[in-house]
Design an enzyme around this catalytic site. Structure first.
Site, mmCIF file in Angstrom:
data_model
loop_
_atom_site.group_PDB
_atom_site.id
_atom_site.type_symbol
_atom_site.label_atom_id
_atom_site.label_comp_id
_atom_site.label_asym_id
_atom_site.label_seq_id
_atom_site.Cartn_x
_atom_site.Cartn_y
_atom_site.Cartn_z
ATOM 1 N N ASP A 171 0.827 -1.223 0.000
ATOM 2 C CA ASP A 171 0.000 0.000 0.000
ATOM 3 C C ASP A 171 0.859 1.271 0.000
ATOM 4 O OD1 ASP A 171 -2.355 -1.420 -0.052
ATOM 5 O OD2 ASP A 171 -3.157 -0.596 1.807
ATOM 6 N N GLN A 222 -13.056 7.197 4.120
ATOM 7 C CA GLN A 222 -11.920 7.664 3.311
ATOM 8 C C GLN A 222 -12.320 8.786 2.349
ATOM 9 O OE1 GLN A 222 -10.084 4.246 1.478
ATOM 10 N NE2 GLN A 222 -9.468 3.366 3.430
ATOM 11 N N ASN A 250 -4.508 -2.027 -4.597
ATOM 12 C CA ASN A 250 -5.787 -2.087 -3.879
ATOM 13 C C ASN A 250 -5.708 -1.202 -2.635
ATOM 14 O OD1 ASN A 250 -8.387 -2.768 -3.309
ATOM 15 N ND2 ASN A 250 -7.976 -4.892 -2.735
ATOM 16 N N GLY A 302 -6.795 1.680 -0.699
ATOM 17 C CA GLY A 302 -7.814 2.720 -0.521
ATOM 18 C C GLY A 302 -7.207 4.019 -0.033
ATOM 19 N N LYS A 317 0.167 -6.483 1.559
ATOM 20 C CA LYS A 317 -0.539 -5.193 1.448
ATOM 21 C C LYS A 317 -0.161 -4.253 2.593
ATOM 22 C CE LYS A 317 -5.122 -3.315 0.432
ATOM 23 N NZ LYS A 317 -5.447 -2.284 1.398
ATOM 24 N N SER A 347 -17.692 4.805 3.135
ATOM 25 C CA SER A 347 -16.299 4.802 3.577
ATOM 26 C C SER A 347 -15.947 6.178 4.127
ATOM 27 C CB SER A 347 -15.369 4.473 2.405
ATOM 28 O OG SER A 347 -14.024 4.678 2.777
ATOM 29 N N LYS A 354 -14.560 -3.896 0.988
ATOM 30 C CA LYS A 354 -13.127 -3.750 1.251
ATOM 31 C C LYS A 354 -12.347 -4.721 0.346
ATOM 32 C CE LYS A 354 -13.782 -1.014 5.147
ATOM 33 N NZ LYS A 354 -13.488 -0.565 6.476
ATOM 34 N N GLU A 355 -11.234 -5.275 0.831
ATOM 35 C CA GLU A 355 -10.375 -6.087 -0.036
ATOM 36 C C GLU A 355 -11.141 -7.227 -0.695
ATOM 37 O OE1 GLU A 355 -9.527 -4.296 2.312
ATOM 38 O OE2 GLU A 355 -7.375 -3.981 2.503
ATOM 39 N N ARG A 398 -14.528 -1.358 -5.926
ATOM 40 C CA ARG A 398 -14.696 -0.627 -4.661
ATOM 41 C C ARG A 398 -15.219 0.775 -4.988
ATOM 42 N NH1 ARG A 398 -9.534 -1.269 -0.871
ATOM 43 N NH2 ARG A 398 -11.051 -0.432 0.608
ATOM 44 N N ASP A 404 -11.435 -2.688 10.975
ATOM 45 C CA ASP A 404 -10.343 -3.596 10.584
ATOM 46 C C ASP A 404 -10.023 -4.591 11.709
ATOM 47 O OD1 ASP A 404 -10.354 -2.104 8.310
ATOM 48 O OD2 ASP A 404 -8.350 -1.247 8.561
ATOM 49 N N SER A 441 -16.801 4.599 10.560
ATOM 50 C CA SER A 441 -15.350 4.505 10.800
ATOM 51 C C SER A 441 -14.766 5.826 11.287
ATOM 52 C CB SER A 441 -14.637 4.073 9.501
ATOM 53 O OG SER A 441 -15.168 2.885 8.991
ATOM 54 N N HIS A 463 -5.277 -9.415 3.018
ATOM 55 C CA HIS A 463 -4.253 -9.541 4.065
ATOM 56 C C HIS A 463 -4.847 -9.855 5.430
ATOM 57 C CE1 HIS A 463 -4.753 -4.980 4.995
ATOM 58 N NE2 HIS A 463 -5.730 -5.370 4.213
ATOM 59 N N ARG A 464 -5.990 -9.221 5.747
ATOM 60 C CA ARG A 464 -6.536 -9.438 7.098
ATOM 61 C C ARG A 464 -7.146 -10.832 7.256
ATOM 62 N NH1 ARG A 464 -5.108 -4.974 9.206
ATOM 63 N NH2 ARG A 464 -5.350 -3.065 7.997
HETATM 64 O O1 LIG Z 1 -8.685 6.064 6.507
HETATM 65 C C1 LIG Z 1 -8.086 4.996 6.681
HETATM 66 O O2 LIG Z 1 -6.843 4.948 6.850
HETATM 67 C C2 LIG Z 1 -8.857 3.751 6.707
HETATM 68 C C3 LIG Z 1 -10.223 3.775 6.916
HETATM 69 C C4 LIG Z 1 -11.044 2.559 7.049
HETATM 70 O O3 LIG Z 1 -11.832 2.440 5.880
HETATM 71 P P1 LIG Z 1 -13.408 2.859 5.803
HETATM 72 O O4 LIG Z 1 -13.529 4.279 6.167
HETATM 73 O O5 LIG Z 1 -13.718 2.577 4.366
HETATM 74 O O6 LIG Z 1 -14.133 1.970 6.776
HETATM 75 C C5 LIG Z 1 -10.177 1.305 7.213
HETATM 76 O O7 LIG Z 1 -10.957 0.152 6.988
HETATM 77 C C6 LIG Z 1 -8.997 1.300 6.267
HETATM 78 O O8 LIG Z 1 -8.214 0.152 6.421
HETATM 79 C C7 LIG Z 1 -8.107 2.482 6.545
HETATM 80 C C1 LIG Z 2 -9.765 -1.808 4.291
HETATM 81 C C2 LIG Z 2 -8.436 -1.832 4.250
HETATM 82 O O1 LIG Z 2 -7.670 -1.208 3.338
HETATM 83 P P1 LIG Z 2 -7.872 0.076 2.401
HETATM 84 O O2 LIG Z 2 -6.977 1.128 2.970
HETATM 85 O O3 LIG Z 2 -7.454 -0.354 1.043
HETATM 86 O O4 LIG Z 2 -9.318 0.501 2.464
HETATM 87 C C3 LIG Z 2 -7.669 -2.618 5.259
HETATM 88 O O5 LIG Z 2 -6.436 -2.437 5.333
HETATM 89 O O6 LIG Z 2 -8.258 -3.420 5.994
#
Ligand SMILES: O=C(O)C1=C[C@@H](OP(=O)(O)O)[C@@H](O)[C@H](O)C1
Ligand SMILES: C=C(OP(=O)(O)O)C(=O)O
Length: 430
Positions: A50, A172, A93, A95, A416, A170, A344-345, A123, A317, A198, A390-391
Site C-alpha cells: 500500500d 476515506q 488495492n 484505498g 498489502k 467509507s 473492502k479487499e 470498490r 479492521d 469509521s 491480508h486481514r
Molecule cells: O482512513 C483509513 O486509513 C482507513 C479507513 C477505514 O476504511 P473505511 O472508512 O472505508 O471503513 C479502514 O478500513 C482502512 O483500512 C483504513
Molecule cells: C480496508 C483496508 O484497506 P484500504 O486502505 O485499502 O481501504 C484494510 O487495510 O483493511
C-alpha cells in the site's frame, strides 16, 4: 510465491515485538509531506504494497524523495502543485492511496489516469467524485459509473462554499476531501450527509492535518471548516506510530496463546482508533497493560474468554480479528454495524462466514453483521482461503493457537500492509 502455509497447533511464548508503521498514518503522511512547502524526514514509515503504491504515484507526479542510512525517508514537498501535469497511476488495492490522490489531483487539475487491481475497480468511489464535482472537478469513469478506473481533467473552481459528502460507505471519502480541499486555498465547509462510519479514522486525518499546519474545526463531525489560504508545512521530523490494526493479531495471541504479548510502537498516546481493540479484549477476559509506547495483553489461565455482542463500526479492521477470537468463547458472538466489510479487499462478511464454517462454526450472515457460534471442537487442518485479503490471512493464523493446525492459502497477500507478518507470528510461538 508461497501457495499455502501450514501452521501447526502452537502456544505463545512471552514476547515483545516492534510493530511496523501504521498504514493509515504512513500514506497520509506521505501525501501531506509531498504537498508541503518544505521537506520532511519521515521515520518508521511502513514499507508494504500500500505504501509502495503511494510512493510510486508520488514519484510519477514528480516528487523527489531520498532514503537516509537510518532507513528514514526524506520527502521534498512540491508546495501544493505536483510537477507532473500528466500521469498514469497504478494504485493496487490501496484505498488510502486511491481516494486521497483522486481528491488531490481532481482539485489541482491535470491529465491523470488512476487505476488499480480488479478488486479496486469494484470498490465504490462515487460519493467522493460527486463531492469533488461540486467544487469543480472534472472526472470521467473509464469503466463502470462510480468506480475506478477514472480519468481526471482540468479543475474549474465553481466557488462552492459548501461541499456535501456522504459518509456511510467509507470514511476515506471525507478524509480525502479534508486533505485535498486546502489545496484550493479557499475557505469551505464540508457537510457530512447522513451517517459517518469509521469515525476514528477522521481523527487520524485531523491530527495529521494539524501536524502539517492546517487546523480544521468541526461541529460534532457534521461540518468541517477548511480555512482560507491554508498551506501545508511539514514538521522537520515526523515519526509514524506502529500499526494498531496489525497489532490486533498479536494482542489476540496474548489473549489466546498462554503467555503475555507486548506490542511496541503504539500505546495510550496513540492517534489510531484501532487501539480500542485492546479495550474490547479486556471486556472479554484479557489483562491489558497500557504504556506510553506499548500495549501488553495476557490472560489468567482460570479466566475464560467471554462471548460478546459488539457494535464494531469504530474498529472495522480490528473487528475481523474478533471474529476469529469468537471461536475461543464457547458462546454465540455478534459483530454488528460492519456493512463496510462488504466493499473492502473482498466481501469480508461473506469470506469470514465461509471460512469460519469450514472450521465447524455456525455462522449467520446479515447485510451488516456476522453472528458466530463456535463448534464444540474445531475442525483440524482446514485450508483457509484468503481472497487476496491480508486481514483474512492474518486473523486466521490465530486458529493455530486454539489447539488445531490450520493451513493459510496464499499467505503472501499480507504484503498489502504487513509483509513479514508470518515470520513475526512464527517467532512468537513455540
Ligand atoms: O482512513 C483509513 O486509513 C482507513 C479507513 C477505514 O476504511 P473505511 O472508512 O472505508 O471503513 C479502514 O478500513 C482502512 O483500512 C483504513
Ligand atoms: C480496508 C483496508 O484497506 P484500504 O486502505 O485499502 O481501504 C484494510 O487495510 O483493511
Amino acid at each position: 510465491m508461497t501457495e499455502s502455509l501450514h501452521l501447526p497447533a502452537a502456544r505463545v511464548r512471552a514476547a515483545a515485538l516492534a510493530l511496523p508503521g501504521s498504514k493509515s498514518i504512513s500514506n497520509r503522511t506521505l501525501l501531506l509531506a509531498a504537498l508541503s512547502e518544505n521537506s520532511c524526514e519521515i521515520r518508521s514509515l511502513l514499507k508494504s504494497d500500500d505504501t509502495d503504491r503511494m510512493l510510486d504515484a508520488l514519484h510519477a507526479l514528480g516528487i523527489k524523495t531520498e532514503t537516509a542510512a537510518s532507513g528514514s525517508l526524506r520527502v521534498h514537498g512540491c508546495g501544493g502543485r505536483f510537477p507532473a501535469q500528466k500521469a498514469d497511476l497504478f494504485l493496487g488495492n490501496a484505498g488510502t492511496a486511491f481516494r486521497p490522490l483522486t481528491a488531490a489531483l481532481a482539485l489541482l487539475g491535470g491529465d491523470y489516469r488512476l487505476h488499480g487491481v480488479p478488486r479496486m475497480h469494484q470498490r465504490p468511489i462515487g460519493d467522493l467524485t460527486d463531492a469533488l464535482r461540486v467544487a469543480g472537478a472534472n472526472i470521467d469513469f473509464l469503466g463502470e459509473n462510480g468506480f475506478p478506473p477514472l480519468h481526471i481533467g482540468a479543475f474549474a473552481d465553481t466557488g462552492a462554499d459548501i461541499i456535501p459528502v456522504r459518509g456511510n460507505v467509507s470514511s476515506q471519502f471525507l478524509t480525502a476531501l479534508l486533505m485535498a480541499l486546502p489545496l484550493t486555498r479557499r475557505a469551505r465547509t464540508i457537510e457530512v450527509q447522513g451517517e459517518l462510519i469509521s469515525r476514528p479514522y477522521i481523527d487520524i486525518t485531523l491530527n495529521l492535518l494539524q501536524q502539517f499546519g492546517v487546523m480544521v474545526a468541526h461541529d460534532d463531525y457534521r461540518r468541517f471548516r477548511i480555512p482560507a489560504d491554508a498551506r501545508y508545512t511539514a514538521p522537520a521530523v515526523i515519526n509514524v506510530e506502529g500499526d494498531a490494526s496489525g497489532a490486533s493479531y498479536f494482542l489476540a495471541a496474548g489473549l489466546l496463546g498462554g503467555a503475555a504479548v507486548r506490542v511496541c510502537g503504539v500505546g495510550k498516546q496513540s492517534i489510531q482508533g484501532d487501539t480500542a481493540f485492546a479495550r474490547e479484549l479486556e471486556k472479554i477476559g484479557a489483562n491489558v497493560v497500557w504504556g506510553d509506547d506499548f500495549i501488553e495483553v495476557s490472560r489468567d489461565a482460570a479466566q475464560p474468554v467471554r462471548p460478546f455482542d459488539l457494535d464494531a463500526n469504530h474498529i472495522p479492521d480490528a473487528a475481523m480479528t474478533l471474529a476469529v477470537v469468537a471461536l475461543a468463547t464457547g458462546g454465540t458472538c455478534a459483530i454488528r454495524n460492519i456493512a463496510s466489510w462488504r466493499v473492502k479487499e473482498t466481501d469480508r462478511i461473506a469470506a469470514m462466514a465461509t471460512e469460519l464454517r469450514k472450521l465447524g462454526a455456525a455462522v449467520e450472515e446479515l447485510p451488516d453483521a456476522i453472528i458466530i457460534t463456535p463448534p464444540p471442537r474445531l475442525n483440524a487442518g482446514v485450508a483457509i482461503d484468503t481472497y487476496d485479503d491480508h486481514r483474512m490471512a492474518m486473523c486466521f493464523s490465530l486458529v493455530s493457537l486454539l489447539g488445531v493446525p490450520v493451513v493459510i492459502n496464499d499467505p503472501d497477500c499480507v504484503a498489502k500492509t504487513f509483509p513479514d507478518y508470518f515470520e513475526r507470528f512464527a517467532a512468537l510461538t513455540d
